[in-house]
Design an enzyme around this catalytic site. Structure first.
Site, PDB file in Angstrom:
ATOM      1  N   LYS A   1       0.875  -1.173   0.000  1.00 23.35           N
ATOM      2  CA  LYS A   1       0.000   0.000   0.000  1.00 23.35           C
ATOM      3  C   LYS A   1       0.912   1.223   0.000  1.00 23.35           C
ATOM      4  O   LYS A   1       1.236   1.785   1.053  1.00 23.35           O
ATOM      5  CB  LYS A   1      -0.936  -0.045   1.215  1.00 23.35           C
ATOM      6  CG  LYS A   1      -2.177   0.811   1.051  1.00 23.35           C
ATOM      7  CD  LYS A   1      -3.245   0.413   2.049  1.00 23.35           C
ATOM      8  CE  LYS A   1      -4.378   1.416   2.097  1.00 23.35           C
ATOM      9  NZ  LYS A   1      -5.137   1.560   0.865  1.00 23.35           N
TER      10      LYS A   1
ATOM     11  N   GLU B   1      -9.378  -6.353  -8.747  1.00 23.83           N
ATOM     12  CA  GLU B   1     -10.113  -5.640  -7.700  1.00 23.83           C
ATOM     13  C   GLU B   1     -10.621  -4.333  -8.289  1.00 23.83           C
ATOM     14  O   GLU B   1     -10.431  -4.072  -9.478  1.00 23.83           O
ATOM     15  CB  GLU B   1      -9.199  -5.382  -6.507  1.00 23.83           C
ATOM     16  CG  GLU B   1      -7.975  -4.527  -6.862  1.00 23.83           C
ATOM     17  CD  GLU B   1      -7.041  -4.256  -5.687  1.00 23.83           C
ATOM     18  OE1 GLU B   1      -7.494  -4.328  -4.536  1.00 23.83           O
ATOM     19  OE2 GLU B   1      -5.873  -3.944  -5.935  1.00 23.83           O
TER      20      GLU B   1
HETATM   21  N1  PMP Z   1      -7.838  -2.483  -2.766  1.00 24.22           N
HETATM   22  C1  PMP Z   1      -7.223  -1.299  -2.828  1.00 24.22           C
HETATM   23  C2  PMP Z   1      -6.446  -0.947  -4.038  1.00 24.22           C
HETATM   24  C3  PMP Z   1      -7.310  -0.414  -1.747  1.00 24.22           C
HETATM   25  O1  PMP Z   1      -6.683   0.763  -1.792  1.00 24.22           O
HETATM   26  C4  PMP Z   1      -8.080  -0.769  -0.615  1.00 24.22           C
HETATM   27  C5  PMP Z   1      -8.170   0.158   0.560  1.00 24.22           C
HETATM   28  N2  PMP Z   1      -8.895   1.328   0.253  1.00 24.22           N
HETATM   29  C6  PMP Z   1      -8.732  -2.009  -0.610  1.00 24.22           C
HETATM   30  C7  PMP Z   1      -8.570  -2.847  -1.697  1.00 24.22           C
HETATM   31  C8  PMP Z   1      -9.553  -2.449   0.553  1.00 24.22           C
HETATM   32  O2  PMP Z   1      -8.706  -2.754   1.652  1.00 24.22           O
HETATM   33  P1  PMP Z   1      -9.192  -2.581   3.152  1.00 24.22           P
HETATM   34  O3  PMP Z   1     -10.392  -3.440   3.328  1.00 24.22           O
HETATM   35  O4  PMP Z   1      -8.027  -3.058   3.975  1.00 24.22           O
HETATM   36  O5  PMP Z   1      -9.493  -1.156   3.357  1.00 24.22           O
END
Ligand code: PMP
Length: 285
Positions: A151, A184
């Site tokens: 991230k 995603e």
């Molecule tokens: N995919 C991406 C690219 C993200 O940036 C995020 C977070 N906003 C998610 C999935 C979801 O992750 P989380 O449930 O940990 O917020």
């Protein structure tokens, strides 16, 4: 009362929270971040978010200059200092200020920033009626180029896809990997229901392994819903009975239209509704 931001070792008023123009976080997107959420004064899965932040930092050879315990305290202190019980927290660690060159060894003082705020990612109407999304032409970056599991502060890949979604009148867009498989959405993970079974792409499809995703998989398991990771194509999505997205900011949100194909009956389905309820009970309970 000005908003208070945690910078490195203390809380400062927003106007004093500044980073150098030479910070490689700004110059190159060299840094990592997390988005967390607190419900009734409790941060949801704080440890999992800190673990992911530390893993992201490790992957880019960035040493976070404080302990997980201190970071956890900073998150809670920043929420409390801004009188937020239900809030969103952005955690940022930059590479620090350096010279005008890529070399991370020529930087110093990584900046640790904690921002606490409120968030409403999508209008309430979308939670009730479901989202319409489109597939972006921009592919998810290949993990051999840059792992989507990091991230990082470099989110241009996602922003390019988000722009495509917005240009098509959608608030989210689907991203495929270089093999054309479903990865995603730009800031959310994706699930579908097929033959009563819940399916979501595996981490090696090119996704950020979402903490909400993992929580929803656990909830499905507890509810006796068969849930597994699976390689998915767009065809699997178009012909699914249900579809929904998960994310810290989005929580669980139904999808009822993908690329002009109505998903299921065009309204949020029973498994989506059940898991949404269970998720709310988990975070607010
Ligand atoms: N995919 C991406 C690219 C993200 O940036 C995020 C977070 N906003 C998610 C999935 C979801 O992750 P989380 O449930 O940990 O917020």
């Amino acid at each position: 009362m000005p908003r208070l931001i945690f910078m490195n070792d203390r809380l400062v008023p927003e106007h004093e929270a500044r980073v150098s123009v030479f910070d490689h976080g700004l110059l190159y997107g060299d840094g990592v971040f997390e988005g967390l959420r607190s419900y009734s004064g409790r941060v949801f899965r704080l440890d999992a978010h800190l673990d992911r932040l530390w893993d992201s930092a490790k992957a880019i050879c960035l040493t976070i200059p404080l302990s997980k315990e201190t970071m956890a305290k900073a998150v809670n202190d920043t929420l409390a200092a801004n009188n937020l019980v239900d809030g969103y927290v952005r955690l940022i660690v930059t590479r620090g200020a350096g010279s005008l060159g890529l070399d991370p060894n020529r930087t110093r003082d990584p900046q640790v920033i904690v921002i606490a705020d409120t968030i409403a990612l999508y209008p309430q109407e979308h939670y009730e009626k479901g989202l319409r999304i489109v597939t972006a032409a921009t592919q998810r970056v290949q993990s051999a180029a840059l792992s989507p599991r990091i991230k990082s502060l470099n989110y241009l890949n996602n922003i390019m896809a988000k722009l495509e979604g917005l240009q098509a009148g959608c608030v989210e867009a689907l991203m495929l990997n270089h093999k054309g498989e479903v990865a995603e959405c730009t800031g959310d993970n994706i699930f579908v229901v097929r033959a009563g079974r819940l399916l979501t792409p595996p981490p090696d499809a090119g996704i950020l392994e979402g903490i909400t995703r993992n929580a929803v998989m656990e909830l499905a398991h507890s509810a006796g819903i068969d849930c597994r990771e699976a390689t998915l194509t767009r065809h699997d999505l178009y012909t699914a009975e249900e579809c929904f997205l998960t994310g810290t900011a989005a929580e669980v949100i139904p999808v009822v239209d993908i690329d002009g194909r109505t998903i299921g009956t065009g309204v949020p389905g029973p498994i989506t509704s059940r898991l949404t309820r269970d998720f709310h009970a988990l975070v607010r309970g």
